[in-house]
Design a protein around this motif. Structure first.
Motif, PDB file in Angstrom:
ATOM      1  N   VAL A  23       9.245  14.620  17.434  1.00 21.80           N
ATOM      2  CA  VAL A  23       8.065  13.753  17.401  1.00 21.80           C
ATOM      3  C   VAL A  23       8.297  12.713  16.307  1.00 21.80           C
ATOM      4  N   ALA A  24       7.711  11.537  16.481  1.00 21.96           N
ATOM      5  CA  ALA A  24       7.891  10.474  15.492  1.00 21.96           C
ATOM      6  C   ALA A  24       6.955  10.680  14.298  1.00 21.96           C
ATOM      7  N   TRP A  25       7.478  10.465  13.097  1.00 16.76           N
ATOM      8  CA  TRP A  25       6.707  10.554  11.858  1.00 16.76           C
ATOM      9  C   TRP A  25       6.839   9.242  11.091  1.00 16.76           C
ATOM     10  N   ARG A  26       5.953   9.043  10.147  1.00 20.43           N
ATOM     11  CA  ARG A  26       6.084   7.946   9.194  1.00 20.43           C
ATOM     12  C   ARG A  26       5.603   8.431   7.836  1.00 20.43           C
ATOM     13  N   ALA A  27       5.980   7.727   6.784  1.00 22.91           N
ATOM     14  CA  ALA A  27       5.482   8.055   5.453  1.00 22.91           C
ATOM     15  C   ALA A  27       4.087   7.471   5.264  1.00 22.91           C
ATOM     16  N   LEU A  28       3.258   8.157   4.498  1.00 16.55           N
ATOM     17  CA  LEU A  28       1.948   7.640   4.116  1.00 16.55           C
ATOM     18  C   LEU A  28       1.927   7.500   2.601  1.00 16.55           C
ATOM     19  N   GLU A  29       1.625   6.298   2.139  1.00  9.90           N
ATOM     20  CA  GLU A  29       1.547   6.051   0.697  1.00  9.90           C
ATOM     21  C   GLU A  29       0.082   6.021   0.264  1.00  9.90           C
ATOM     22  N   MET A  30      -0.321   6.994  -0.519  1.00  9.04           N
ATOM     23  CA  MET A  30      -1.698   7.053  -0.994  1.00  9.04           C
ATOM     24  C   MET A  30      -1.923   6.077  -2.137  1.00  9.04           C
ATOM     25  N   THR A  31      -3.169   5.643  -2.273  1.00 10.33           N
ATOM     26  CA  THR A  31      -3.596   4.764  -3.361  1.00 10.33           C
ATOM     27  C   THR A  31      -4.811   5.396  -4.015  1.00 10.33           C
ATOM     28  N   ASN A  32      -4.854   5.427  -5.346  1.00 15.73           N
ATOM     29  CA  ASN A  32      -6.001   6.068  -5.993  1.00 15.73           C
ATOM     30  C   ASN A  32      -7.200   5.123  -6.065  1.00 15.73           C
ATOM     31  N   ALA A  33      -8.288   5.599  -6.620  1.00 13.25           N
ATOM     32  CA  ALA A  33      -9.531   4.831  -6.640  1.00 13.25           C
ATOM     33  C   ALA A  33      -9.457   3.595  -7.530  1.00 13.25           C
ATOM     34  N   ASP A  34      -8.460   3.537  -8.398  1.00  9.57           N
ATOM     35  CA  ASP A  34      -8.267   2.362  -9.245  1.00  9.57           C
ATOM     36  C   ASP A  34      -7.319   1.345  -8.622  1.00  9.57           C
ATOM     37  N   GLY A  35      -6.892   1.614  -7.388  1.00  9.48           N
ATOM     38  CA  GLY A  35      -6.002   0.688  -6.703  1.00  9.48           C
ATOM     39  C   GLY A  35      -4.537   0.866  -7.036  1.00  9.48           C
ATOM     40  N   VAL A  36      -4.175   1.964  -7.715  1.00  9.12           N
ATOM     41  CA  VAL A  36      -2.780   2.216  -8.077  1.00  9.12           C
ATOM     42  C   VAL A  36      -2.100   2.960  -6.941  1.00  9.12           C
ATOM     43  N   LYS A  37      -1.071   2.339  -6.380  1.00  9.78           N
ATOM     44  CA  LYS A  37      -0.340   2.956  -5.278  1.00  9.78           C
ATOM     45  C   LYS A  37       0.599   4.031  -5.803  1.00  9.78           C
ATOM     46  N   LEU A  38       0.904   4.994  -4.943  1.00  5.19           N
ATOM     47  CA  LEU A  38       1.698   6.157  -5.351  1.00  5.19           C
ATOM     48  C   LEU A  38       3.140   5.787  -5.664  1.00  5.19           C
ATOM     49  N   TRP A  39       3.778   5.022  -4.780  1.00  6.08           N
ATOM     50  CA  TRP A  39       5.212   4.805  -4.902  1.00  6.08           C
ATOM     51  C   TRP A  39       5.542   3.875  -6.065  1.00  6.08           C
ATOM     52  N   GLY A  40       6.494   4.309  -6.876  1.00  3.99           N
ATOM     53  CA  GLY A  40       6.983   3.466  -7.958  1.00  3.99           C
ATOM     54  C   GLY A  40       6.132   3.506  -9.204  1.00  3.99           C
ATOM     55  N   THR A  41       5.132   4.392  -9.256  1.00  2.00           N
ATOM     56  CA  THR A  41       4.305   4.514 -10.452  1.00  2.00           C
ATOM     57  C   THR A  41       4.538   5.880 -11.073  1.00  2.00           C
ATOM     58  N   ASP A  42       4.051   6.056 -12.278  1.00  2.00           N
ATOM     59  CA  ASP A  42       4.235   7.341 -12.945  1.00  2.00           C
ATOM     60  C   ASP A  42       3.037   7.624 -13.852  1.00  2.00           C
ATOM     61  N   ILE A  43       1.902   7.925 -13.208  1.00  2.81           N
ATOM     62  CA  ILE A  43       0.695   8.267 -13.958  1.00  2.81           C
ATOM     63  C   ILE A  43       0.836   9.686 -14.501  1.00  2.81           C
ATOM     64  N   GLY A  44       1.511  10.524 -13.730  1.00  3.84           N
ATOM     65  CA  GLY A  44       1.690  11.914 -14.140  1.00  3.84           C
ATOM     66  C   GLY A  44       3.049  12.112 -14.775  1.00  3.84           C
ATOM     67  N   GLN A  45       3.764  13.113 -14.323  1.00  2.44           N
ATOM     68  CA  GLN A  45       5.034  13.440 -14.938  1.00  2.44           C
ATOM     69  C   GLN A  45       6.174  13.425 -13.924  1.00  2.44           C
ATOM     70  N   SER A  46       6.021  12.664 -12.854  1.00  2.85           N
ATOM     71  CA  SER A  46       7.054  12.639 -11.828  1.00  2.85           C
ATOM     72  C   SER A  46       8.334  12.025 -12.381  1.00  2.85           C
TER      73      SER A  46
END
Length: 524
Positions: A270-293
């Motif tokens: 089955v076909a899949w795609r990535a989903l990039e979440m964005t937090n309530a402050d408008g900060v996108k998940l990919w390429g950021t480091d709010i936590g300890q990733s």
């Protein structure tokens, strides 16, 4: 005012589509998405043989923003010294149902997120007899895999370096996942070979050529790829480096008698795609480091369909903390979504899956995914929530994310368990079966903990009474789990992932009331 009749039309349309089925062409009980947990790729085999305590290769098909074959177990197979050993064993992946003639060209689109070894295998008879083209950006030939572009041979179990080119090292990609072309042309009648690549893009460049007497006897055979000590480059300074190791997009053989191409994404059920979440402050998940990733690269995830057991796995530990704007609600992590035609019209359905996590954060199921900013998330977490804004609630919780029409993600919490005494807390490395049924405005979550043991059932029913999301696709999520695995519900191969469901009576009543409210507004 115009918004009143528009609101009533939308409300009536929603209830009409719910009752009549609308564009959702499935009847209750129909399979929407069948078994997605499929092991193997036709004709391909992993001939791995353990060497001491080494780690088995984790060949699998990536399911996110890159759908290549991947291997990232970071195993330095066969090495026991800090100096170069030409007999370093790479972990191979072989097309066993095809045999090349003596004259052919083997080519592939390859890439890497690490600086260690990978490449092509040709003239393969078994693990003790084959040739390989190797690529390694790291200099110094450390731990046994030669730097640059090389040709090695294994004859009767004895490994030796045939030829090496180091001039290519500065141009070899090693931490950006860029795909490029790599090929070897073989003439078994003379023992000749020619290795070409275009690591900087553009025209192919010949890096190695020559003859080898053993190749004249070994050119005919199977072909494939190999990987050695690949994972993620710890020195990545050019941006987030993803934990995906070796990448093989496709591989092809061209000759007078054998012409075939394997595009690995085509093997996905089955076909899949990535989903990039964005937090309530408008900060996108990919390429950021709010936590300890790690270098923010973990946040991209490495969701893959495992070649060996057909399970979907992510072992990146990717996560970002929740913001103070939506405390303990808008935490974000890697996710994938089914990307089949018409999935935006899926309305009432049930998702059934088995989940397991080797960590105390972990797995989630996404339902009614409209886009990267619109979905419900059912999250399971074993770690306590603590007193800060950062963490997911312990136990089972449900978050709602909707796009405000301007591309902003608006998060809210539909449900969290009593944090003083959560009903269900999963145990690390112990599977639990999950069903999430979305019918109208109702979300019903059912869990069977330790299904092959105590088989303890839990269930929750939650109604979204405010502008419910009424249709959309299905996804899988990982928040901070270092070893998250999804597999077939009940451990039974062939089990459907998504089936059509019937609306709950409470949902029909709620949506009927919405329609009546809309009509009343129109008459004012």
């Amino acid at each position: 005012m115009m918004y009143k009749p528009i609101a009533s039309i939308l409300a009536v349309s929603c209830i009409t589509m719910l009752l009549a089925g609308g564009a959702f062409a499935f009847s209750p009980g129909d399979t929407i998405v069948g078994d997605v947990f499929v092991a193997g790729i036709d004709g391909w085999a992993d001939p791995y043989v353990p060497i001491g305590t080494d780690v088995p290769p984790n060949w699998g098909l990536l399911l996110g923003d890159d759908q290549s074959l991947s291997e990232s177990n970071n195993e330095i197979t066969g090495s026991n010294t800090s100096t170069r050993r030409d007999d370093a064993m790479s972990q191979t992946f072989i097309k066993t149902n095809s045999t090349t003639p003596s004259v052919y060209t083997l080519s592939a689109k390859v890439g890497t997120w690490d600086d260690d070894g990978y490449g092509l295998v040709f003239g393969y008879a078994d693990e003790s007899n084959y040739f390989r083209v190797g690529v390694r950006q790291q200099t110094g030939d450390s731990y046994g895999f030669s730097s640059g572009i090389t040709v090695h041979k294994v004859v009767a179990g004895v490994h030796s370096l045939v030829k090496q080119d180091l001039t290519c090292v500065p141009s070899l990609p090693y931490n950006n996942g860029m795909h490029y072309d790599l090929s070897v042309t073989v003439d078994g009648t003379t023992g000749a070979y020619s290795v070409k690549a275009n690591p900087a893009g553009g025209a192919m460049v010949e890096y190695l050529s020559g003859t080898d007497t053993d190749l004249a006897n070994m050119a005919v055979g199977h072909y494939g790829v190999h990987s050695w000590a690949q994972d993620v480059d710890a020195s990545a300074a050019t941006g987030p480096c993803r934990e995906r190791g070796t990448l093989i997009e496709e591989i092809a053989v061209a000759s007078t008698t054998l012409n075939e191409t394997t595009v690995f994404a085509d093997a996905l059920p089955v076909a899949w795609r990535a989903l990039e979440m964005t937090n309530a402050d408008g900060v996108k998940l990919w390429g950021t480091d709010i936590g300890q990733s790690y270098a923010a690269g973990e946040d991209y995830g490495n969701f893959r369909l495992d070649f060996h057991d057909g399970k979907i796995k992510d072992d990146t530990n990717g996560y970002e903390w929740a913001s103070s704007t939506a405390a303990n609600v808008d935490f974000t992590g890697p996710a994938i979504v089914i990307d089949e035609p018409g999935n935006g019209d899926w309305t009432n359905y049930e998702v059934a899956v088995r989940a397991e996590c080797g960590d105390n954060e972990g797995p989630g199921v996404l339902v009614r995914v409209q886009d990267d900013n619109t979905f419900y998330r059912v999250q399971f977490t074993a770690e306590v929530i603590g007193t800060s804004n950062d963490r997911a609630p312990q136990g089972m919780s449900i978050q709602k994310c909707v796009d405000d029409g301007a591309g902003n993600a608006v998060w809210s919490e539909l449900y969290r368990e009593d944090q003083a005494a959560p009903l269900f807390i999963f145990s690390p490395d112990q599977a639990f079966d999950v069903k999430v049924a979305v019918t109208g405005a109702t979300i019903k979550v059912s869990v069977i903990d330790d299904p092959d043991g105590a088989a303890t059932p839990y269930s929750w029913t939650v109604v979204d009474a405010t502008d419910p999301i009424l249709s959309g696709s299905v996804g899988l999520h990982n928040w901070g789990g270092s070893d998250v695995t999804f597999s077939a519900y009940g451990g039974q191969a062939g089990t459907s992932l998504v089936t059509a469901a019937v609306p709950e009576p409470t949902s029909l009543v709620l949506l009927s009331l919405l329609a009546l409210v809309g009509l009343a507004l129109r008459r004012r």
